[in-house]
Design an enzyme around this catalytic site. Structure first.
Site, PDB file in Angstrom:
ATOM      1  N   GLU A 114       0.824  -1.203   0.000  1.00  6.78           N
ATOM      2  CA  GLU A 114       0.000   0.000   0.000  1.00  6.78           C
ATOM      3  C   GLU A 114       0.862   1.259   0.000  1.00  6.78           C
ATOM      4  O   GLU A 114       0.482   2.280  -0.599  1.00  6.78           O
ATOM      5  CB  GLU A 114      -0.934  -0.022   1.210  1.00  6.78           C
ATOM      6  CG  GLU A 114      -2.024  -1.087   1.097  1.00  6.78           C
ATOM      7  CD  GLU A 114      -2.893  -1.173   2.332  1.00  6.78           C
ATOM      8  OE1 GLU A 114      -4.023  -0.675   2.303  1.00  6.78           O
ATOM      9  OE2 GLU A 114      -2.426  -1.764   3.337  1.00  6.78           O
ATOM     10  N   GLU A 134      -4.341  -9.138   3.783  1.00  2.00           N
ATOM     11  CA  GLU A 134      -4.916  -8.788   5.086  1.00  2.00           C
ATOM     12  C   GLU A 134      -6.136  -9.621   5.449  1.00  2.00           C
ATOM     13  O   GLU A 134      -6.387  -9.896   6.622  1.00  2.00           O
ATOM     14  CB  GLU A 134      -5.295  -7.303   5.104  1.00  2.00           C
ATOM     15  CG  GLU A 134      -4.129  -6.351   5.272  1.00  2.00           C
ATOM     16  CD  GLU A 134      -3.504  -5.962   3.941  1.00  2.00           C
ATOM     17  OE1 GLU A 134      -3.797  -6.648   2.935  1.00  2.00           O
ATOM     18  OE2 GLU A 134      -2.743  -4.980   3.910  1.00  2.00           O
TER      19      GLU A 134
END
Length: 905
Positions: A114, A134
């Site tokens: 990210e 995640e």
């Protein structure tokens, strides 16, 4: 040393910010703050033209340290963590006045990926790994991934990468895809990665390369109507595939919010959702399992001895049946050379054929090419004698479960194998000491218990005896790692750790059904809970013959707590054998699809009559027994049976899994398993217990908050002696728990007396349920911290006698809790209500006299002619209460032939 970033400015005016937190450069709040400081320092400097972000040691970043997710750590600095996506990555890094390029080598996963997505360009090596895993931890991407990824690769691909948790490896197979998708702007050699990124950043500054802010791109997003349709389908699929999970749906909602309301609103929703999920029980469970899996190879007294694994090149597998061929498949796929031995040519050809079928199934899944199959099969050599065993380093026996046959095989291979060879047995039940008793190589004998299908199931149960060499254990741990298995080291006993732990799974279900529960209701409750198959569907899968043979082994090994069901035998008489005959507890069509059998109830009723399910109630009274009391007891017995037919799903789940926890406590207490976490990961990988549920041996179980293992479900801790005592010893079925549900309503901590006398809630919170009150009875309990409510689950088993003072439909007495807690500490404790089936107890004071408890009992009702009983009777473990004054009391003994179930109102 805490992780940090290092800022260096080159002669070309490019600042290199290096993430330094070896070995994987994991992120943390400290690392992110350091990165933020470095970026803020570089942006205004006049000698800095552009910025490159990279990681030390050729690794960009493996993402956030998993330990910050779940548990108490999840609450530390949570808002700072969640909103860093906006405050730093969006408003500072991505909005920076100078171009910022990510130079990606090795992993760029989770938060690391990210960070790269927020940069204005990404340069990677051909071995880089990009992904957002995640959701494997019950979370969602929380640093802008839900908003930037769809805008870079399109909604469909972004959903796949997030929900499937797949990693896109930028090797030669995926370099073109990475370019097309927009994840990577250029691929560079490892030794030229940073220089290429420097050059690219300067070209962006000079407007020779595009300056892209990912968050505001819209060219890859589908039109709104199409996007909504994609999200609707994906949401439906997620609900179908994982009905018990909500984080996937939350992820979809967050993505949709960003598409409809704009990316910044999406980022806000993402941050809020992340903070909520980080503190969820699901995340705590998944994180626990993650660390449990990593910790299985650390064996006290073995792996800390400094031993180095010996090289294992050539492995022999004895037996080419379903299990043997699966083991051979797992080995040759991992580049081991394998000798597969069978007793005759036909069996050998069948075994090799099974290996080929196993490999071809990987082709169908896109994991292997036909060319690779041929190369893999070249490492397999089929033989009919032991002559080829003269140079093998490891032998794995995988023949049928026949003790004499296994003993003979081990005696034979000892004659042919070299002195260093390891002798491993794949038995699932037999004692390894018995298997190797004809050999002189007890120190080389070890269990290598694979789970079916052996080439797929990721668990390897390594079974050691008291004489197994530590070197042999270390060697097999290394083999397990090479074939991509998670090894769990356990001791030798019937069923070892995993089989023994789960033997009550089907036995509990059989007992419930033979006592009135519905077959398909039980399976439905268990699959709804998250197990892939219910107990009865699982028995059909393995086959009745195997199920009975396995059950008999446990009945023989653990007669005091095993149950021998009659139902399977009844079905066998009707020529039913399970899925293989298309008839078992279910009916099966030509495609193997199961459907309920409308005739199953008649077989259940026959089994019930055979196993004598009637609850016998025998009374011994010091006075004559009135007719009304007899009627009451008869109705009570009928109600017990009727209630079993109306158990809730939650009751069924508890009544299936609490015996498993019982057995797990015994396994730990006996030292068969080293760590509770080993049993947790084994239950997930070997028995497919849902990883998102509270682990069976973690602090939280099945939604009931309890103490750690010392007071774990179904186990009572004797604090004075410091030992773990499994509850209930009875020849019937002691694992059947929840037989009596007691609800003790205590004062909350907020209502403590002014003189600081502890309340019942405070006592229970500090000490747990005291062993002195109900020895061998507590099977689980819950403390509600907000209300101070305490629930305890108690067990009464076959052959036990329970005697109560009966007053109409009520039974009342008073006592306080003693044991490790002194009487003076809780002398003011009053008014605890205890509900047992339909009987109510009011506990007041109690003292201990040897093994007995001294209770003061007060009875108000005279429905059955009992009046003013105020003396202090003596009470033993069986709760046999008699009148303190001759001729005025009633002694009632309830005797159960097998068991009385838990009755929840």
């Amino acid at each position: 040393m805490k992780g940090r970033t290092v800022l260096e400015v080159g002669a070309d005016g490019v600042a290199i910010i290096t993430i330094t937190n070896p070995p994987l450069n994991l992120l943390s709040v400290d690392v992110m703050l350091s990165l933020k400081e470095s970026v803020e320092e570089a942006l205004p400097r006049e000698n800095v033209k552009a910025i490159v972000v990279t990681g030390s040691g050729g690794k960009f970043s493996g993402g956030f340290d998993v330990s910050v997710f779940g548990g108490s750590d999840a609450r530390k600095g949570s808002r700072k963590f969640g909103f860093m996506s906006i405050e730093f990555l969006t408003d500072i890094l991505e909005a920076g006045s100078k171009p910022i390029v990510a130079a990606i080598g090795g992993p760029a996963l989770g938060g690391g990926f990210e960070v790269a997505l927020a940069c204005h360009a990404r340069i990677s090596t051909s071995t880089a790994q990009l992904g957002l895993p995640e959701l494997q931890f019950g979370l969602i991407p929380g640093l802008g991934g839900t908003q930037r990824l769809p805008r870079l690769v399109g909604l469909t691909k972004a959903l796949e990468m997030m929900l499937v948790c797949c990693h896109l490896s930028c090797n030669c197979l995926f370099v073109l895809d990475a370019h097309i998708l927009g994840l990577v702007d250029s691929v560079a050699p490892t030794d030229e990665l940073v220089n290429t990124a420097r050059s690219w950043a300067l070209q962006i500054l000079e407007r020779r390369r595009p300056w892209v802010t990912s968050l505001h791109r819209t060219d890859k997003l589908e039109p709104l109507a199409e996007a909504r349709a994609i999200l609707k389908v994906t949401r439906r699929q997620a609900q179908k595939q994982a009905p018990n999970l909500r984080h996937q749906l939350i992820c979809i909602d967050v993505i949709e919010e960003g598409i409809i309301s704009g990316p910044r609103i999406g980022l806000l929703k993402e941050a809020e959702a992340l903070e909520e999920l980080r503190q969820s029980e699901i995340t705590g469970s998944l994180v626990h399992i993650f660390f449990a899996r990593r910790g299985t190879s650390k064996i006290p007294g073995i792996t800390d001895l400094g031993l180095t694994p010996r090289k294992v090149n050539r492995i022999a597998v004895v037996g080419g049946g379903l299990m043997g061929s699966g083991i051979a498949t797992a080995l040759i796929v991992s580049d081991y050379h394998v000798v597969l031995k069978e007793v005759n040519e036909s069996s050998l050809l069948d075994g090799i054929g099974r290996v080929k079928v196993n490999l071809e199934s990987q082709v169908d899944r896109g994991k292997m090419t036909q060319e690779k199959i041929e190369r893999t099969l070249s490492r397999l050599n089929g033989v009919l004698s032991y002559d080829s065993f003269k140079d093998v380093d490891l032998v794995i026996e995988a023949v049928a479960e026949n003790l004499c046959l296994k003993q003979q095989i081990f005696a034979d291979i000892e004659k042919y194998c070299p002195q260093h060879s390891i002798f491993a047995c794949n038995t699932s039940a037999f004692d390894l000491n018995a298997i190797g008793e004809r050999t002189k190589s007890q120190n080389r004998i070890i269990g290598a218990h694979f789970f079916c299908p052996a080439y797929v199931t990721p668990l390897l149960e390594i079974v050691r005896t008291e004489r197994t060499s530590p070197q042999v254990i270390v060697d097999l741990l290394d083999v397990g790692k090479r074939i991509k298995k998670t090894p769990v080291v356990v001791g030798s006993c019937t069923g070892f750790a995993i089989g023994r732990m789960f033997f009550p799974y089907s036995q509990s279900a059989m007992l419930l059904v033979e006592r009135g529960a519905d077959v398909y209701r039980v399976d439905h409750a268990i699959t709804k809970f998250g197990m892939p198959l219910g107990p009865f569907r699982e028995v059909d899968r393995v086959g009745f013959e195997v199920a009975i043979a396995t059950s008999n082994q446990y009945v023989k090994a653990y007669p005091e707590r095993a149950f021998k069901p009659m139902l399977i035998s009844v079905l066998q008489e009707e020529n039913r054998a399970g899925e293989s005959t298309r008839k078992g507890f279910y009916l099966y069509d030509d495609n193997g699809k199961a459907s309920p059998d409308p005739d199953i109830q008649k077989y259940v009723e026959k089994a019930q009559s055979t196993s004598d399910v009637t609850v016998a109630l025998s009374l011994s009274l010091s006075l004559s027994l009135s007719l009304s009391l007899s009627v009451f007891l008869y109705l009570l017995a009928r109600l017990i049976l009727l209630k079993l037919m109306k158990l809730s799903d939650g009751d069924i789940v508890e009544m299936i899994f609490f015996p498993i926890v019982n057995e797990a406590c015994r396994i730990l207490a006996e030292g068969v398993a080293v760590k509770a976490s080993d049993l947790d990961i084994a239950s997930v990988l070997g028995m497919e217990f849902p990883a998102y549920r509270e682990p069976l041996l973690n602090t939280l179980t099945l939604g009931y908050k309890i103490h750690q293992v010392k007071y774990y479900n179904c186990a009572v801790k004797n604090i004075n002696e410091g030992e773990l005592h499994p509850p209930m010893s009875s020849p019937a079925f002691p694992c059947l728990f929840l037989i009596l549900l007691l609800t003790l309503r205590t004062s909350s901590a907020a209502t403590a007396a002014a003189d600081d006398t502890p309340t019942a809630y405070q006592i229970l919170q500090e000490y747990g349920f005291p062993a002195g009150l109900l020895p061998e009875g507590v099977t689980g309990y819950e403390l509600d911290k907000s209300s101070g409510k305490f629930k305890a689950y108690l067990g009464v088993t076959g052959g036990s006698t329970c005697s109560f003072k009966v007053v109409g439909y009520e039974l009342k007495y008073k006592s306080t809790i003693t044991g490790v807690i002194t009487k003076d500490k809780i002398s003011n404790l009053k008014g605890i209500s205890v509900k047992v089936i339909f009987l109510w107890f009011n506990i007041g004071e109690v003292t201990r006299d040897g093994d007995d408890l001294q209770l003061s009992v007060g009875i108000a009702s005279a429905s059955f002619g009992v009046e003013n009983f105020e003396e202090s009777p003596r009470c033993g473990c069986g709760f046999e209460c008699v009148n303190g004054r001759e001729g005025e009391g009633v002694k009632l003994r309830l005797k159960f032939n097998r068991f009385v179930p838990s009755l929840l109102e």
